[in-house]
Structure formats: structure tokens, C-alpha cells
Design a protein around this motif. Structure first.
Motif, PDB file in Angstrom:
ATOM      1  N   VAL A 251      17.149  10.477  10.541  1.00 44.21           N
ATOM      2  CA  VAL A 251      16.288  10.931  11.645  1.00 44.21           C
ATOM      3  C   VAL A 251      15.294  11.976  11.148  1.00 44.21           C
ATOM      4  O   VAL A 251      14.093  11.905  11.444  1.00 44.21           O
ATOM      5  N   VAL A 252      15.781  12.935  10.372  1.00 43.66           N
ATOM      6  CA  VAL A 252      14.913  14.003   9.861  1.00 43.66           C
ATOM      7  C   VAL A 252      13.820  13.418   8.964  1.00 43.66           C
ATOM      8  O   VAL A 252      12.640  13.738   9.121  1.00 43.66           O
ATOM      9  N   LEU A 253      14.212  12.559   8.038  1.00 43.59           N
ATOM     10  CA  LEU A 253      13.232  11.986   7.112  1.00 43.59           C
ATOM     11  C   LEU A 253      12.132  11.247   7.874  1.00 43.59           C
ATOM     12  O   LEU A 253      10.946  11.473   7.641  1.00 43.59           O
ATOM     13  N   GLU A 254      12.522  10.387   8.790  1.00 49.40           N
ATOM     14  CA  GLU A 254      11.539   9.610   9.538  1.00 49.40           C
ATOM     15  C   GLU A 254      10.683  10.504  10.430  1.00 49.40           C
ATOM     16  O   GLU A 254       9.463  10.344  10.496  1.00 49.40           O
ATOM     17  N   SER A 255      11.295  11.463  11.095  1.00 50.27           N
ATOM     18  CA  SER A 255      10.555  12.343  12.008  1.00 50.27           C
ATOM     19  C   SER A 255       9.557  13.223  11.272  1.00 50.27           C
ATOM     20  O   SER A 255       8.410  13.383  11.712  1.00 50.27           O
ATOM     21  N   VAL A 256       9.975  13.792  10.164  1.00 41.95           N
ATOM     22  CA  VAL A 256       9.076  14.649   9.386  1.00 41.95           C
ATOM     23  C   VAL A 256       7.926  13.822   8.826  1.00 41.95           C
ATOM     24  O   VAL A 256       6.754  14.216   8.919  1.00 41.95           O
ATOM     25  N   ALA A 257       8.236  12.667   8.272  1.00 40.38           N
ATOM     26  CA  ALA A 257       7.185  11.814   7.700  1.00 40.38           C
ATOM     27  C   ALA A 257       6.181  11.395   8.777  1.00 40.38           C
ATOM     28  O   ALA A 257       4.970  11.484   8.577  1.00 40.38           O
ATOM     29  N   ARG A 258       6.677  10.943   9.920  1.00 43.64           N
ATOM     30  CA  ARG A 258       5.790  10.506  11.000  1.00 43.64           C
ATOM     31  C   ARG A 258       4.973  11.684  11.529  1.00 43.64           C
ATOM     32  O   ARG A 258       3.782  11.561  11.776  1.00 43.64           O
ATOM     33  N   GLY A 259       5.612  12.833  11.685  1.00 43.37           N
ATOM     34  CA  GLY A 259       4.905  14.018  12.175  1.00 43.37           C
ATOM     35  C   GLY A 259       3.773  14.431  11.249  1.00 43.37           C
ATOM     36  O   GLY A 259       2.667  14.736  11.699  1.00 43.37           O
TER      37      GLY A 259
ATOM     38  N   LEU B 135       0.887  11.867  11.558  1.00 43.73           N
ATOM     39  CA  LEU B 135       0.112  12.026  12.796  1.00 43.73           C
ATOM     40  C   LEU B 135      -0.720  13.305  12.786  1.00 43.73           C
ATOM     41  O   LEU B 135      -1.888  13.297  13.186  1.00 43.73           O
ATOM     42  N   GLU B 136      -0.134  14.402  12.316  1.00 41.36           N
ATOM     43  CA  GLU B 136      -0.895  15.651  12.231  1.00 41.36           C
ATOM     44  C   GLU B 136      -2.076  15.495  11.271  1.00 41.36           C
ATOM     45  O   GLU B 136      -3.181  15.962  11.560  1.00 41.36           O
ATOM     46  N   SER B 137      -1.843  14.859  10.140  1.00 47.17           N
ATOM     47  CA  SER B 137      -2.919  14.652   9.160  1.00 47.17           C
ATOM     48  C   SER B 137      -4.073  13.871   9.761  1.00 47.17           C
ATOM     49  O   SER B 137      -5.235  14.145   9.469  1.00 47.17           O
ATOM     50  N   SER B 138      -3.752  12.898  10.624  1.00 48.64           N
ATOM     51  CA  SER B 138      -4.812  12.095  11.241  1.00 48.64           C
ATOM     52  C   SER B 138      -5.704  12.951  12.148  1.00 48.64           C
ATOM     53  O   SER B 138      -6.849  12.593  12.402  1.00 48.64           O
TER      54      SER B 138
ATOM     55  N   THR C  28      -3.121  20.138   8.570  1.00 49.18           N
ATOM     56  CA  THR C  28      -2.444  19.970   7.281  1.00 49.18           C
ATOM     57  C   THR C  28      -1.642  21.204   6.865  1.00 49.18           C
ATOM     58  O   THR C  28      -0.999  21.185   5.816  1.00 49.18           O
ATOM     59  N   ARG C  29      -1.673  22.246   7.663  1.00 49.07           N
ATOM     60  CA  ARG C  29      -0.975  23.475   7.303  1.00 49.07           C
ATOM     61  C   ARG C  29       0.509  23.197   7.081  1.00 49.07           C
ATOM     62  O   ARG C  29       1.161  22.550   7.889  1.00 49.07           O
ATOM     63  N   SER C  30       1.024  23.667   5.987  1.00 46.38           N
ATOM     64  CA  SER C  30       2.426  23.550   5.571  1.00 46.38           C
ATOM     65  C   SER C  30       2.829  22.151   5.132  1.00 46.38           C
ATOM     66  O   SER C  30       3.980  21.935   4.763  1.00 46.38           O
ATOM     67  N   HIS C  31       1.917  21.200   5.155  1.00 47.83           N
ATOM     68  CA  HIS C  31       2.276  19.839   4.755  1.00 47.83           C
ATOM     69  C   HIS C  31       2.630  19.762   3.276  1.00 47.83           C
ATOM     70  O   HIS C  31       3.610  19.096   2.915  1.00 47.83           O
ATOM     71  N   ALA C  32       1.867  20.424   2.427  1.00 42.28           N
ATOM     72  CA  ALA C  32       2.144  20.362   0.986  1.00 42.28           C
ATOM     73  C   ALA C  32       3.520  20.937   0.681  1.00 42.28           C
ATOM     74  O   ALA C  32       4.286  20.346  -0.093  1.00 42.28           O
ATOM     75  N   SER C  33       3.854  22.057   1.306  1.00 41.06           N
ATOM     76  CA  SER C  33       5.162  22.660   1.040  1.00 41.06           C
ATOM     77  C   SER C  33       6.290  21.804   1.622  1.00 41.06           C
ATOM     78  O   SER C  33       7.373  21.706   1.039  1.00 41.06           O
ATOM     79  N   MET C  34       6.035  21.154   2.747  1.00 36.01           N
ATOM     80  CA  MET C  34       7.051  20.271   3.335  1.00 36.01           C
ATOM     81  C   MET C  34       7.248  19.048   2.463  1.00 36.01           C
ATOM     82  O   MET C  34       8.388  18.634   2.213  1.00 36.01           O
TER      83      MET C  34
END
Length: 190
Positions: free
Chosen positions: A154-162, A165-168, A172-178
Motif C-alpha cells: 500500500v505504501v509503495l503504490e500510494s507514494v509512487a502514485r502521489g 500526480l504531484e509532479s503532473s 516536486t518538493r521533497s520528491h527527490a529525497s522520497m
């Protein structure tokens, strides 16, 4: 009362209608998907939409199954790879997948039959994803009590999808560190 004739499921015209519906949904959202828009996109007459699909819900369900079938093909390739968790991350990180998932979830708020089918399909997919995690974690000697497979799926899919969607939207804040954090754990597990 006799049932009216419906076009064959393997028809090229039916496939063209589904492809057109997917394109409209990707570009304009589920609310823009109408028999007129689909037919226009496919270069066909609007009446053909209802020849192949009795209702728009039937069309949406056929599209959902088509997309699920495509996901299952990707999933099978991922399972066959030497890094199946990374493959799950890549599949879930797809902006197109995230956008269509979001559209179907929004549609499900208004169409209960669609929602029920999404729940059924999600249970099946989540079980498969959790099984991948279980196998990978077990073979890596990871404690399944500390890292339970289903919540990790659940975490993997939710974080990846989030992130997708945010990138679109340009967020992008905190995406690189995540991504780095996810990469670290994927490398540790695989």
C-alpha cells in the motif's frame, strides 16, 4: 422480450472505441467521455458506441478491464525480473497509470457498479502485490513482523502514485529525497 444484438468483443471497431475512450479520459477526464466524443475521436458514428456497449457504465467497465489486463501483463514481466519490487515502483510511478486510476476513483464516487468492480480488482491486485513483497522480503531474510508485506505494498503504490500526480501539477518538493528513501529500501530488500 428479446435482447438486442451487441457487437463482438474482439471487434476492431470495439477496440477502437475503447482506445478512443481511454484517450479522452486521459486528456480530459472521465466527465468528458460521452458516446459523441468517443465516436468523434475514433472517426465513427455515435450509434456504434451503443451497438457495442449498452450503457456508458458497460463501456467504462470494459475500459477498466482492458487497463487491468495491461497492468497484469506488466505485473507478470515484473515478477519475472530480478527486481520485482523496483518493477512495482516503476509501474505505480507512471503518471498515465496514476491519472487514469484517479479518474476511475472519481468516477466510482458517482457510479456504484464501477466502484464495486474497482474494489474487486483492487483486492486481487493488492493480494498479488503483497505476495511479491512477502517472497522478496523472505528471501532477503527480512522480519515480516517488522515489515509486513501488505502495508508495504500500500505504501509503495500510494507514494509512487502521489509523487506522479504531484509532479503532473509541478509540485516536486521533497520528491527527490522520497525517491532516494524508496531506492534505499528497495536496494536493501532486493
Amino acid at each position: 422480450m428479446s435482447e438486442r444484438r451487441i457487437g463482438a468483443e474482439n471487434s476492431k471497431t470495439r477496440q477502437a472505441l475503447l482506445e478512443a475512450a481511454e484517450q479522452v479520459m486521459r486528456e480530459e477526464g472521465y466527465a468528458a467521455v460521452s458516446s459523441r466524443r468517443i465516436a468523434e475521436r475514433a472517426g465513427l458514428k455515435p450509434q456504434l458506441v451503443h451497438y457495442y456497449f449498452r450503457t456508458m457504465d458497460e463501456l467504462f467497465l470494459a475500459l477498466l478491464h482492458r487497463l487491468t489486463d495491461a497492468y497484469l501483463i506488466q505485473f507478470a514481466r515484473t515478477l519475472a525480473s530480478d527486481k520485482p519490487l523496483r518493477g512495482l515502483w516503476d509501474i505505480s510511478s507512471s503518471l498515465e497509470t496514476a491519472a487514469l486510476t484517479t479518474e476511475f476513483l472519481a468516477l466510482a464516487n458517482h457510479r456504484k457498479e464501477i466502484g464495486a468492480e474497482i474494489i474487486r480488482l483492487n483486492r486481487r491486485m493488492r493480494t498479488m502485490q503483497a505476495e511479491v513483497f512477502r517472497k522478496v522480503l523472505q528471501s532477503a531474510g527480512v522480519d515480516l513482523e517488522e515489515f509486513p508485506p501488505e502495508p508495504l505494498a500500500v505504501v509503495l503504490e500510494s507514494v509512487a502514485r502521489g509523487i506522479a500526480l504531484e509532479s503532473s501539477l509541478g509540485i516536486t518538493r521533497s520528491h527527490a529525497s522520497m525517491r532516494a528513501l524508496v531506492e534505499r529500501y528497495l536496494s536493501k530488500f532486493e
